[in-house]
Each structure stands twice: as C-alpha cells, then as structure tokens.
Design a protein around this motif. Structure first.
Motif, PDB file in Angstrom:
ATOM      1  N   GLN A  93       0.851  -1.182   0.000  1.00 42.48           N
ATOM      2  CA  GLN A  93       0.000   0.000   0.000  1.00 42.48           C
ATOM      3  C   GLN A  93       0.889   1.235   0.000  1.00 42.48           C
ATOM      4  OE1 GLN A  93      -3.378  -0.132  -0.131  1.00 42.48           O
ATOM      5  NE2 GLN A  93      -3.192  -2.374  -0.216  1.00 42.48           N
ATOM      6  N   VAL A  94       0.564   2.191  -0.839  1.00 39.89           N
ATOM      7  CA  VAL A  94       1.303   3.438  -0.875  1.00 39.89           C
ATOM      8  C   VAL A  94       0.985   4.219   0.384  1.00 39.89           C
ATOM      9  CG1 VAL A  94       1.611   5.642  -2.046  1.00 39.89           C
ATOM     10  CG2 VAL A  94       1.384   3.521  -3.362  1.00 39.89           C
ATOM     11  N   GLN A  95       2.018   4.700   1.032  1.00 36.14           N
ATOM     12  CA  GLN A  95       1.828   5.439   2.259  1.00 36.14           C
ATOM     13  C   GLN A  95       2.865   6.548   2.371  1.00 36.14           C
ATOM     14  OE1 GLN A  95       2.203   3.128   5.901  1.00 36.14           O
ATOM     15  NE2 GLN A  95       0.747   4.459   6.961  1.00 36.14           N
ATOM     16  N   LEU A  96       2.404   7.721   2.750  1.00 31.68           N
ATOM     17  CA  LEU A  96       3.260   8.853   3.044  1.00 31.68           C
ATOM     18  C   LEU A  96       2.974   9.270   4.474  1.00 31.68           C
ATOM     19  CD1 LEU A  96       2.698  11.004  -0.184  1.00 31.68           C
ATOM     20  CD2 LEU A  96       4.512   9.327   0.227  1.00 31.68           C
ATOM     21  N   VAL A  97       3.999   9.312   5.297  1.00 33.38           N
ATOM     22  CA  VAL A  97       3.839   9.615   6.705  1.00 33.38           C
ATOM     23  C   VAL A  97       4.716  10.790   7.078  1.00 33.38           C
ATOM     24  CG1 VAL A  97       3.981   8.760   9.062  1.00 33.38           C
ATOM     25  CG2 VAL A  97       3.305   7.215   7.226  1.00 33.38           C
ATOM     26  N   GLU A  98       4.080  11.883   7.484  1.00 30.70           N
ATOM     27  CA  GLU A  98       4.802  13.079   7.889  1.00 30.70           C
ATOM     28  C   GLU A  98       5.078  13.063   9.385  1.00 30.70           C
ATOM     29  OE1 GLU A  98       1.522  14.569   4.960  1.00 30.70           O
ATOM     30  OE2 GLU A  98       1.694  13.153   6.631  1.00 30.70           O
ATOM     31  N   SER A  99       6.135  13.746   9.766  1.00 32.05           N
ATOM     32  CA  SER A  99       6.458  13.939  11.168  1.00 32.05           C
ATOM     33  C   SER A  99       7.324  15.180  11.296  1.00 32.05           C
ATOM     34  CB  SER A  99       7.173  12.718  11.755  1.00 32.05           C
ATOM     35  OG  SER A  99       8.417  12.501  11.118  1.00 32.05           O
ATOM     36  N   GLY A 100       7.519  15.628  12.521  1.00 30.68           N
ATOM     37  CA  GLY A 100       8.415  16.741  12.783  1.00 30.68           C
ATOM     38  C   GLY A 100       7.743  18.052  13.108  1.00 30.68           C
TER      39      GLY A 100
END
Length: 125
Positions: A1-8
């Motif tokens: 599954q395509v996933q983009l996970v932001e943080s910061g």
C-alpha cells in the motif's frame, strides 16, 4: 500500500526552525515528484515546495524561498522540509504529497496522486 507519513511538526517561536520528514513506502518513487503543501483553518491548500526525486531539482515560491529547503534521502525513502526563520503566517497543517513525473512548478494540489495525513506546525509570535 502506498503510504506517506509526515512527522516533525510542533510548536516553535517566530524565528525558529523545524525539519519535517515524509517517509514514503509502498512504491518506488524515483520517477515521481514530491511536494509539500500546507493548509490553515478556513483556507485552501497552498503549495510550499517540490522536488524531482530523480534529479533533485527543486522549486519554491517566493513566499518561502530562502527560508525553506526541500531535500530527499534516497536510502531512507524520505523527503525533508527544512524550515528556518519561521513566521506566524507559516502556521498550518503541512502535508507531504507525490505525483507522477512532470513539471515541478505545477502548484495545483489536484495533480498530486498520494497524500500523507499531515503534521501540524504552529509558530507563535
């Protein structure tokens, strides 16, 4: 599954710095353009910066040029947004996005295919 996970994201005083990260998984993004967008409450989603994964070419509008820097780490499948000299008007939810190869100067969020869930950046006066 395509996933983009932001943080910061987080709370920072005006003039401070933050580095946002976007970890991409589920697909090879070497042929893609990665972008950062932001959206404040009651406002439309705004383009912040983009990078062509393969070449590293970048694009910034004048509003952030000289303050924000986009980069990517191929080994980590991660895109970064280094934000310096932050201003209260930078306060927004920041989103990582990806689209098929094309113009990195296209600011329209509708051309981006994949999106993360966002990370909140709040800059106090």
């Amino acid at each position: 599954q395509v996933q983009l996970v932001e943080s910061g994201g987080g709370l920072v005083q005006a003039g401070g710095s933050l580095r946002l990260s976007c970890v991409a998984s589920g697909r090879t993004f070497s042929g893609y353009i990665m972008g950062w967008f932001r959206q404040a409450p009651g406002k439309e989603r705004e383009f912040v910066s983009s990078i062509r994964w393969s070449s590293g070419s970048t694009y910034h509008p004048d509003s952030v040029k000289g303050r924000f820097t986009i980069s990517r780490d191929n080994a980590a499948n991660t895109v970064y947004l280094q934000m310096n000299s932050l201003k209260p008007e930078d306060t927004a939810a920041y989103y990582c996005a990806a689209k098929s190869d094309g113009s990195i100067a296209n600011r329209n969020p509708r051309v981006y295919d994949y999106w993360g869930q966002g990370t909140q950046v709040t800059v106090s006066s």
